[in-house]
Write an enzyme that holds these catalytic residues in place. Structure first.
Site, mmCIF file in Angstrom:
data_model
loop_
_atom_site.group_PDB
_atom_site.id
_atom_site.type_symbol
_atom_site.label_atom_id
_atom_site.label_comp_id
_atom_site.label_asym_id
_atom_site.label_seq_id
_atom_site.Cartn_x
_atom_site.Cartn_y
_atom_site.Cartn_z
ATOM 1 N N ASP A 178 0.856 -1.179 0.000
ATOM 2 C CA ASP A 178 0.000 0.000 0.000
ATOM 3 C C ASP A 178 0.898 1.237 0.000
ATOM 4 O OD1 ASP A 178 -1.746 2.053 0.516
ATOM 5 O OD2 ASP A 178 -2.565 1.212 2.347
ATOM 6 N N ASP A 189 -14.267 7.145 5.150
ATOM 7 C CA ASP A 189 -13.725 6.903 6.489
ATOM 8 C C ASP A 189 -14.853 6.933 7.515
ATOM 9 O OD1 ASP A 189 -11.191 6.886 5.399
ATOM 10 O OD2 ASP A 189 -10.689 8.922 6.047
ATOM 11 N N GLU A 248 -10.670 8.543 13.634
ATOM 12 C CA GLU A 248 -10.907 7.633 12.512
ATOM 13 C C GLU A 248 -10.720 6.194 12.977
ATOM 14 O OE1 GLU A 248 -8.607 6.073 8.605
ATOM 15 O OE2 GLU A 248 -8.572 8.262 8.886
ATOM 16 N N SER A 269 -10.903 3.044 7.445
ATOM 17 C CA SER A 269 -10.874 3.543 6.073
ATOM 18 C C SER A 269 -11.240 2.369 5.185
ATOM 19 C CB SER A 269 -9.482 4.077 5.724
ATOM 20 O OG SER A 269 -9.432 4.511 4.386
#
Length: 335
Positions: free
Chosen positions: A56, A236, A249, A252
């Site tokens: 990623d 999110d 958060e 995601s």
């Protein structure tokens, strides 16, 4: 974000009680997640080959931890930032069908992360991915999945309350959906983080949708790698967190790119060279299934449910000596 010390902070559980609660939350949540979303628990790598294109890239500027292996000369090995792409490949290789999915414990090192109340160089999350049909690549599928995850988190609040009534944080009854463009239109003079805080404080829990593409202002709300989430079908999950007076958060997630959206996003991001990587070639050739997936922060969830002021209270990581000393003075015990 600099270190925040809540006034008169009381963790309400000892360190050993906290460790017990962490295990309970992690064990219980992953079972509920697997059951409610039809996900199988699988093993996953801590590192991948750089040449595979599976790591990623986050915002595209973060440096992965790299090393070599004696048995594979000439190859650079990278500690994962997340398993966003690897999971989709696994679904393909293991023969998962639409409606079936997987989850795994993902551990990562993010060496360029700021160290504060919410951010650590060590990342632990449940990475999950599920096969969907091409017809299910739509906003309705995304929202239904978000509501399911919110329901599981709410159920966890009740489970934690039963065992630790003195420590649990009470969560809002529902989740609100809003796009990043709607949020910019509502608060045009605010920064993206200020907008997130304002809308999350108002509603308690928000799913902020469509992150990655440029908004009307010419800037994206936040960075997203161009080769896993479809920027029109992602978002999110944010909870309002009084201890730090900000949005927290927890997840995601999004419906993943198909051939068309991948090509468009690679062009927009100036990353068309990735088309030659093995993973991207398979995707552009239509060899990988359509999927939806995301990550749910394990330490973040424990921090939320136990109402803690610092992520270091629920995970063992490395912190500056000055931060440890300042936290200890105010009853914030970093593991």
């Amino acid at each position: 974000m600099e270190l925040i010390i809540p006034e008169n902070y009381d963790p309400r559980l000892s360190v050993r009680e906290t460790q017990e609660a962490i295990k309970y939350i992690r064990d219980t949540f992953q079972k509920e997640l697997g059951k409610e979303m039809n996900l199988e628990r699988i093993s996953a790598p801590l590192f991948v080959e750089h040449s595979s294109g599976l790591n990623d890239d986050l915002n595209g500027v973060e440096r992965p931890v790299q090393f070599d292996i004696a048995g594979i000369p000439g190859e650079t090995i990278e500690v994962v930032h997340s398993l966003a792409k690897w999971k989709r490949m696994a679904l393909h290789e293991y023969g998962f069908l639409p409606g079936e999915g997987l989850y795994t414990n993902m551990n990562a090192i993010r060496r360029d992360e700021d160290l504060d109340n919410l951010h650590s160089c060590y990342v632990d999350q449940w990475d999950w991915e599920k096969v969907i049909t091409r017809e299910e690549r739509k906003e309705e599928t995304l929202k239904d999945t978000v509501r399911t995850i919110f329901k599981i988190i709410k159920h966890m609040q009740h489970e934690v309350w039963y065992k630790y009534p003195q420590a649990v944080k009470h969560l809002p009854k529902d989740i609100t959906f809003i796009t990043s463009q709607e949020l910019e239109d509502r608060y045009p003079d605010k920064t993206p983080k200020e907008r997130e805080n304002l809308i999350t404080k108002e509603h308690g829990c928000v799913f902020l949708m469509k992150i990655g593409d440029k908004l009307g202002s010419g800037m994206p709300h936040d960075g997203r790698a161009p080769d896993y989430d479809d920027w029109q079908l992602n978002g999110d999950i944010l909870f309002w967190f009084e201890n730090l007076n900000c949005a927290l958060e927890i997840s995601s997630m999004g419906i993943r790119v198909d051939e068309e959206s991948l090509a468009k996003q690679l062009e927009k991001a100036g990353c068309e060279d990735r088309k030659n990587l093995p993973y991207h070639r398979m995707l552009l050739n239509g060899e990988l299934p359509c999927t939806i997936g995301g990550g749910i922060g394990q330490s973040r969830l424990c921090m939320l449910l136990l109402d803690r002021a610092h992520v270091g209270e629920v995970q063992a990581s490395i912190w500056p000596k000055e931060m440890r000393e300042e936290c200890r003075k105010h009853n914030i015990i970093l593991l």
